[in-house]
Design a protein around this motif. Structure first.
Motif, PDB file in Angstrom:
ATOM      1  N   ALA A   1       0.827  -1.213   0.000  1.00  0.00           N
ATOM      2  CA  ALA A   1       0.000   0.000   0.000  1.00  0.00           C
ATOM      3  C   ALA A   1       0.859   1.259   0.000  1.00  0.00           C
ATOM      4  CB  ALA A   1      -0.951  -0.003   1.199  1.00  0.00           C
ATOM      5  N   THR A   2       2.093   1.155   0.511  1.00  0.00           N
ATOM      6  CA  THR A   2       2.946   2.353   0.558  1.00  0.00           C
ATOM      7  C   THR A   2       3.411   2.786  -0.826  1.00  0.00           C
ATOM      8  OG1 THR A   2       5.017   1.150   0.923  1.00  0.00           O
ATOM      9  CG2 THR A   2       3.751   1.784   2.880  1.00  0.00           C
ATOM     10  N   LYS A   3       3.180   1.970  -1.821  1.00  0.00           N
ATOM     11  CA  LYS A   3       3.469   2.386  -3.199  1.00  0.00           C
ATOM     12  C   LYS A   3       2.474   3.442  -3.657  1.00  0.00           C
ATOM     13  CE  LYS A   3       5.351  -2.104  -4.513  1.00  0.00           C
ATOM     14  NZ  LYS A   3       5.122  -3.299  -5.343  1.00  0.00           N
ATOM     15  N   TYR A   4       1.424   3.637  -2.860  1.00  0.00           N
ATOM     16  CA  TYR A   4       0.335   4.534  -3.244  1.00  0.00           C
ATOM     17  C   TYR A   4       0.136   5.651  -2.221  1.00  0.00           C
ATOM     18  CZ  TYR A   4      -0.395   0.524  -6.202  1.00  0.00           C
ATOM     19  OH  TYR A   4      -0.203  -0.501  -7.102  1.00  0.00           O
ATOM     20  N   LEU A   5       1.233   6.190  -1.735  1.00  0.00           N
ATOM     21  CA  LEU A   5       1.176   7.316  -0.799  1.00  0.00           C
ATOM     22  C   LEU A   5       1.026   8.620  -1.578  1.00  0.00           C
ATOM     23  CD1 LEU A   5       4.033   6.341   1.665  1.00  0.00           C
ATOM     24  CD2 LEU A   5       1.600   6.459   2.210  1.00  0.00           C
TER      25      LEU A   5
ATOM     26  N   THR B   1      -5.725   2.877  -0.392  1.00  0.00           N
ATOM     27  CA  THR B   1      -6.823   2.731   0.570  1.00  0.00           C
ATOM     28  C   THR B   1      -7.568   1.417   0.340  1.00  0.00           C
ATOM     29  OG1 THR B   1      -7.028   5.127   0.724  1.00  0.00           O
ATOM     30  CG2 THR B   1      -8.918   3.826   1.470  1.00  0.00           C
ATOM     31  N   GLU B   2      -7.788   1.058  -0.908  1.00  0.00           N
ATOM     32  CA  GLU B   2      -8.453  -0.219  -1.215  1.00  0.00           C
ATOM     33  C   GLU B   2      -7.649  -1.390  -0.676  1.00  0.00           C
ATOM     34  OE1 GLU B   2      -8.906  -0.181  -5.472  1.00  0.00           O
ATOM     35  OE2 GLU B   2     -10.575   1.250  -5.390  1.00  0.00           O
ATOM     36  N   LEU B   3      -6.335  -1.357  -0.863  1.00  0.00           N
ATOM     37  CA  LEU B   3      -5.483  -2.427  -0.335  1.00  0.00           C
ATOM     38  C   LEU B   3      -5.598  -2.519   1.191  1.00  0.00           C
ATOM     39  CD1 LEU B   3      -2.270  -1.886  -2.492  1.00  0.00           C
ATOM     40  CD2 LEU B   3      -3.816  -3.835  -2.612  1.00  0.00           C
TER      41      LEU B   3
ATOM     42  N   TRP C   1       1.006  14.481   6.448  1.00  0.00           N
ATOM     43  CA  TRP C   1       0.462  13.286   7.103  1.00  0.00           C
ATOM     44  C   TRP C   1       0.343  12.153   6.092  1.00  0.00           C
ATOM     45  CZ3 TRP C   1      -0.906  13.019  12.306  1.00  0.00           C
ATOM     46  CH2 TRP C   1      -0.781  14.226  13.007  1.00  0.00           C
ATOM     47  N   THR C   2       0.517  10.925   6.553  1.00  0.00           N
ATOM     48  CA  THR C   2       0.372   9.763   5.679  1.00  0.00           C
ATOM     49  C   THR C   2      -1.030   9.742   5.103  1.00  0.00           C
ATOM     50  OG1 THR C   2       2.011   8.430   6.849  1.00  0.00           O
ATOM     51  CG2 THR C   2       0.297   7.231   5.643  1.00  0.00           C
ATOM     52  N   THR C   3      -1.098   9.774   3.796  1.00  0.00           N
ATOM     53  CA  THR C   3      -2.367   9.720   3.075  1.00  0.00           C
ATOM     54  C   THR C   3      -2.183   8.765   1.905  1.00  0.00           C
ATOM     55  OG1 THR C   3      -2.759  12.046   3.641  1.00  0.00           O
ATOM     56  CG2 THR C   3      -4.155  11.091   1.928  1.00  0.00           C
ATOM     57  N   PHE C   4      -3.076   7.795   1.815  1.00  0.00           N
ATOM     58  CA  PHE C   4      -3.007   6.819   0.733  1.00  0.00           C
ATOM     59  C   PHE C   4      -3.947   7.231  -0.392  1.00  0.00           C
ATOM     60  CE2 PHE C   4      -1.695   4.504   4.501  1.00  0.00           C
ATOM     61  CZ  PHE C   4      -0.596   3.787   4.049  1.00  0.00           C
ATOM     62  N   SER C   5      -3.555   6.930  -1.633  1.00  0.00           N
ATOM     63  CA  SER C   5      -4.433   7.168  -2.774  1.00  0.00           C
ATOM     64  C   SER C   5      -5.589   6.170  -2.711  1.00  0.00           C
ATOM     65  CB  SER C   5      -3.662   6.981  -4.083  1.00  0.00           C
ATOM     66  OG  SER C   5      -3.352   5.600  -4.252  1.00  0.00           O
ATOM     67  N   VAL C   6      -6.489   6.266  -3.660  1.00  0.00           N
ATOM     68  CA  VAL C   6      -7.636   5.350  -3.707  1.00  0.00           C
ATOM     69  C   VAL C   6      -7.153   3.908  -3.746  1.00  0.00           C
ATOM     70  CG1 VAL C   6      -9.605   4.610  -5.108  1.00  0.00           C
ATOM     71  CG2 VAL C   6      -9.175   7.048  -4.756  1.00  0.00           C
TER      72      VAL C   6
END
Length: 189
Positions: free
Chosen positions: A159-163, A176-178, A168-173
Motif C-alpha cells: 500500500a505504501t506504493k500509493y502514498l 486505501t483499497e489495499l 500526514w500519511t495519506t493513501f491514494s484510492v
C-alpha cells in the motif's frame, strides 16, 4: 477531538483539541491556545518548505521566549496536542538529537501508554509499547524503513506504493483499497 484540515482536496494537517469532558486538559488548552496555534503555524510553514523544521524555526522571532531548537519549541504542549510530540520527534531526528527523541517518548508514554507510532519508531521503542496506529502517521516516517519494517505487516508495504504527498500519511484510492482489504481480512491490528 481531531480536526482534519484539507487543502486543495488533500489532507493538509490534523489538529487535536481536548474535549470539554476532560475539563483539566480542556482548560489548559484554552489557556495555551495561542502558543499551540503558533506551533502549528511553524509546522505548516516547515511543511511548505520541505519539512525543514530547523531552518523554519531560525526565521521566527519569539520575542521574550527563548528556545534552543525547533524540537524544544514544539515539544511543549504535547500533552494537550499529541501531534506536537510527533513534530518534535521529527525535528530532533533532523538534528540527530536522539536523547531528546527518547525524552519526548518518555513523557508521552506517561500521558498515555499508547503512543504515536512515529514517536515510538524514532525512539527505537516499537518493540516495547503499544502504538496508536499500525504504521507511520507522518509521511516523512516512511523514509525510516529500517526502523519500522519488522513491526508492520508486509502487505502494508504494498500500500505504501500509493502514498500521496503531504505532511500526514495519506493513501491514494488504490492504497486505501489495499488497506481496506487487509482490515476486512483481519491482517491489520
Amino acid at each position: 477531538m481531531a480536526q482534519l484540515i484539507f487543502k486543495d482536496g488533500y489532507l493538509f494537517t490534523v489538529n487535536y483539541t481536548p474535549v470539554k469532558s476532560n475539563s483539566f486538559n480542556y482548560s489548559q488548552f484554552q489557556e495555551k491556545k495561542e502558543m499551540i496555534i503558533q506551533k502549528r503555524n511553524l509546522v505548516a510553514i516547515a511543511a511548505n518548505n520541505g519539512f525543514n523544521y530547523e531552518d523554519t524555526f531560525k526565521k521566527i522571532d519569539f520575542g521574550k521566549l527563548s528556545y534552543d531548537d525547533a524540537g524544544s519549541f514544539l515539544r511543549y504542549g504535547k500533552a494537550l496536542d499529541p501531534s506536537l510530540g510527533l513534530y518534535a520527534a521529527y525535528a530532533f531526528r533532523e538534528t540527530g538529537n536522539f536523547d531528546k527523541i527518547r525524552s519526548v517518548y518518555d513523557y508521552m508514554i506517561l500521558d498515555n501508554p499508547v503512543v504515536p507510532f512515529d514517536v515510538a519508531m524514532l525512539a527505537g521503542k516499537l518493540d516495547e509499547t503499544s502504538t496508536a496506529s499500525f504504521c507511520p502517521v507522518m509521511s516523512s516516517g516512511w523514509a525510516y524503513r529500517d526502523l519500522y519494517e519488522k513491526f508492520i505487516n508486509k502487505e502494508i508495504l504494498e500500500a505504501t506504493k500509493y502514498l500521496e504527498p503531504g505532511l500526514w500519511t495519506t493513501f491514494s484510492v488504490k492504497g486505501t483499497e489495499l488497506l481496506i482489504n487487509l482490515i476486512n481480512d483481519n491482517h491489520i491490528k
